[in-house]
Design an enzyme around this catalytic site. Sequence first.
Site, mmCIF file in Angstrom:
data_model
loop_
_atom_site.group_PDB
_atom_site.id
_atom_site.type_symbol
_atom_site.label_atom_id
_atom_site.label_comp_id
_atom_site.label_asym_id
_atom_site.label_seq_id
_atom_site.Cartn_x
_atom_site.Cartn_y
_atom_site.Cartn_z
ATOM 1 N N HIS A 222 0.881 -1.191 0.000
ATOM 2 C CA HIS A 222 0.000 0.000 0.000
ATOM 3 C C HIS A 222 0.908 1.227 0.000
ATOM 4 C CE1 HIS A 222 -3.793 2.066 1.536
ATOM 5 N NE2 HIS A 222 -2.874 2.943 1.911
ATOM 6 N N CYS B 297 -3.985 10.611 3.840
ATOM 7 C CA CYS B 297 -4.557 10.268 5.150
ATOM 8 C C CYS B 297 -4.766 11.551 5.944
ATOM 9 C CB CYS B 297 -3.634 9.328 5.919
ATOM 10 S SG CYS B 297 -4.253 8.966 7.571
HETATM 11 P P1 HMG Z 1 -12.628 8.209 20.071
HETATM 12 O O1 HMG Z 1 -13.044 9.643 20.190
HETATM 13 O O2 HMG Z 1 -11.437 7.757 20.852
HETATM 14 O O3 HMG Z 1 -13.849 7.225 20.384
HETATM 15 O O4 HMG Z 1 -12.406 7.871 18.545
HETATM 16 P P2 HMG Z 1 -14.636 6.912 21.698
HETATM 17 O O5 HMG Z 1 -14.788 5.435 21.778
HETATM 18 O O6 HMG Z 1 -14.054 7.629 22.887
HETATM 19 O O7 HMG Z 1 -16.083 7.562 21.401
HETATM 20 C C1 HMG Z 1 -16.219 8.963 21.200
HETATM 21 C C2 HMG Z 1 -17.342 9.227 20.239
HETATM 22 O O8 HMG Z 1 -17.053 8.616 18.971
HETATM 23 C C3 HMG Z 1 -18.684 8.669 20.684
HETATM 24 O O9 HMG Z 1 -19.698 9.536 20.192
HETATM 25 C C4 HMG Z 1 -18.772 7.356 19.941
HETATM 26 O O10 HMG Z 1 -20.113 6.952 19.721
HETATM 27 C C5 HMG Z 1 -18.111 7.727 18.619
HETATM 28 P P3 HMG Z 1 -20.331 10.732 21.072
HETATM 29 O O11 HMG Z 1 -20.860 10.027 22.286
HETATM 30 O O12 HMG Z 1 -19.198 11.671 21.386
HETATM 31 O O13 HMG Z 1 -21.360 11.311 20.162
HETATM 32 N N1 HMG Z 1 -17.562 6.557 17.925
HETATM 33 C C6 HMG Z 1 -17.894 6.234 16.654
HETATM 34 N N2 HMG Z 1 -18.700 6.825 15.757
HETATM 35 C C7 HMG Z 1 -18.801 6.221 14.546
HETATM 36 N N3 HMG Z 1 -18.139 5.102 14.212
HETATM 37 C C8 HMG Z 1 -17.329 4.484 15.089
HETATM 38 C C9 HMG Z 1 -17.176 5.054 16.383
HETATM 39 N N4 HMG Z 1 -16.440 4.720 17.456
HETATM 40 C C10 HMG Z 1 -16.699 5.636 18.390
HETATM 41 N N5 HMG Z 1 -16.678 3.383 14.736
HETATM 42 C C11 HMG Z 1 -12.240 6.484 16.608
HETATM 43 C C12 HMG Z 1 -11.975 6.601 18.101
HETATM 44 C C13 HMG Z 1 -11.480 5.274 16.110
HETATM 45 C C14 HMG Z 1 -13.723 6.314 16.384
HETATM 46 C C15 HMG Z 1 -11.737 7.781 15.921
HETATM 47 O O14 HMG Z 1 -10.420 7.989 16.297
HETATM 48 C C16 HMG Z 1 -11.831 7.756 14.419
HETATM 49 O O15 HMG Z 1 -12.920 7.651 13.861
HETATM 50 N N6 HMG Z 1 -10.694 7.921 13.750
HETATM 51 C C17 HMG Z 1 -10.669 8.003 12.264
HETATM 52 C C18 HMG Z 1 -9.584 7.158 11.755
HETATM 53 C C19 HMG Z 1 -9.554 7.172 10.253
HETATM 54 O O16 HMG Z 1 -10.534 6.926 9.584
HETATM 55 N N7 HMG Z 1 -8.353 7.462 9.703
HETATM 56 C C20 HMG Z 1 -8.137 7.369 8.289
HETATM 57 C C21 HMG Z 1 -8.116 5.938 7.827
HETATM 58 S S1 HMG Z 1 -6.601 5.057 8.216
HETATM 59 C C22 HMG Z 1 -5.618 5.303 6.830
HETATM 60 O O17 HMG Z 1 -5.965 6.086 5.980
HETATM 61 C C23 HMG Z 1 -4.372 4.473 6.666
HETATM 62 C C24 HMG Z 1 -4.515 3.357 5.628
HETATM 63 O O18 HMG Z 1 -4.909 3.874 4.363
HETATM 64 C C25 HMG Z 1 -3.193 2.603 5.455
HETATM 65 C C26 HMG Z 1 -1.988 3.531 5.249
HETATM 66 O O19 HMG Z 1 -1.994 4.377 4.320
HETATM 67 O O20 HMG Z 1 -1.025 3.350 6.011
HETATM 68 C C27 HMG Z 1 -5.571 2.327 6.048
HETATM 69 MG MG MG Z 2 -3.500 4.803 2.946
#
Ligand code: HMG
Ligand code: MG
Length: 301
Positions: free
Chosen positions: A213, A246
């Site tokens: 990737h 990202c």
């Molecule tokens: P958090 O704030 O630590 O979560 O986020 P929490 O468990 O403390 O909950 C806080 C709030 O988030 C709550 O809502 C939960 O319901 C909600 P509130 O009560 O405040 O209204 N929540 C969620 N909502 C929707 N979907 C969920 C979820 N979980 C909790 N699954 C969390 C932790 C992981 C959710 C947050 O950090 C997050 O969403 N991060 C986004 C990460 C992301 O998408 N990054 C980009 C993708 S990774 C990437 O691109 C790399 C890759 O391409 C490979 C590479 O290139 O290396 C894959």
């Molecule tokens: Mg990526």
Amino acid sequence: MKKNSVTIVEMGVRDGLQNEKVILDVDTRVEFITRLSEAGLKRIEVGSFVSPKWVPQMAGTADILSKTQQLQKTGVIGKKIEMSVLVPNEQGMREAIQSGVKEIAIFASCSETFSKKNINCSIDESFKRFGPVMILAKKHKIKVRGYLSACFGCPYEGKISEAKVVKLAQRMHKLGVYEVSIGDTIGIAHVGQVRTLFKKLKKAVPLAKIAGHFHDTRGQALANILAAYDLGVRIFDTSLGGLGGCPYAPGATGNVATEDVVYMFNGLKAKTSIDLIKLKTINSWMTNKIQHPLPSKAGKV
Ligand code: HMG
Ligand code: MG
């Protein structure tokens, strides 16, 4: 998989659009997926069940799944096209199950700081969160892919040791994922690094289960893919036009462009079954939608 064929996993709809300023609505993303399937892409990551507060671009993933599943039923999108979504925790997994997914991807980092910035927890904690996700996956017969980020360098910590990457790849594999995608999140890898790291990875994880990737921040992604291909890797993640990046890796640009990779593999007579002319049409269509040119070279010729 035949020896001289290569599998391309399309990232544009998720990794690409998650980092675009223009947020595309559900119908446009569904059209994007449909067009990609018509161009011959067989594996497409279509969204993520992460917090919409963190990544607003991916809101509506449940609707995308419902619409694309309908299009598969009516034959508009081929029945064999595999669509997957990114899931960070049990909450995301439960939403994914409700949406009827057949495949998800979990993601962890090789850098503690990146892990914290991206998913707000440590590496160990992220693996703990995968426990219930894997149990639910088994129960609902859902395939799971695994990503490792920052395998060649981290935007916050700099160098990442190869031993750490190998250990985490093994840990991910032992969880029961069917494939481990090795991420150059910030496009910092070079051929020398790819050769040494993938040689070590091959000894730790079955080669058929390793994917590459590569983001293309420094223009090294094609060379890196070729180096990994020469070592036997046959699965690569790419993004139409080179869309995206990202949101939690400052300065990182998109994945290597699907068009450029297909062009290279066509030249090597390595089959991808993807139609380059159709990809170019999607490139022009997408450029219009996101209102800026895409970095792909072959996609513009
Ligand atoms: P958090 O704030 O630590 O979560 O986020 P929490 O468990 O403390 O909950 C806080 C709030 O988030 C709550 O809502 C939960 O319901 C909600 P509130 O009560 O405040 O209204 N929540 C969620 N909502 C929707 N979907 C969920 C979820 N979980 C909790 N699954 C969390 C932790 C992981 C959710 C947050 O950090 C997050 O969403 N991060 C986004 C990460 C992301 O998408 N990054 C980009 C993708 S990774 C990437 O691109 C790399 C890759 O391409 C490979 C590479 O290139 O290396 C894959
Ligand atoms: Mg990526």
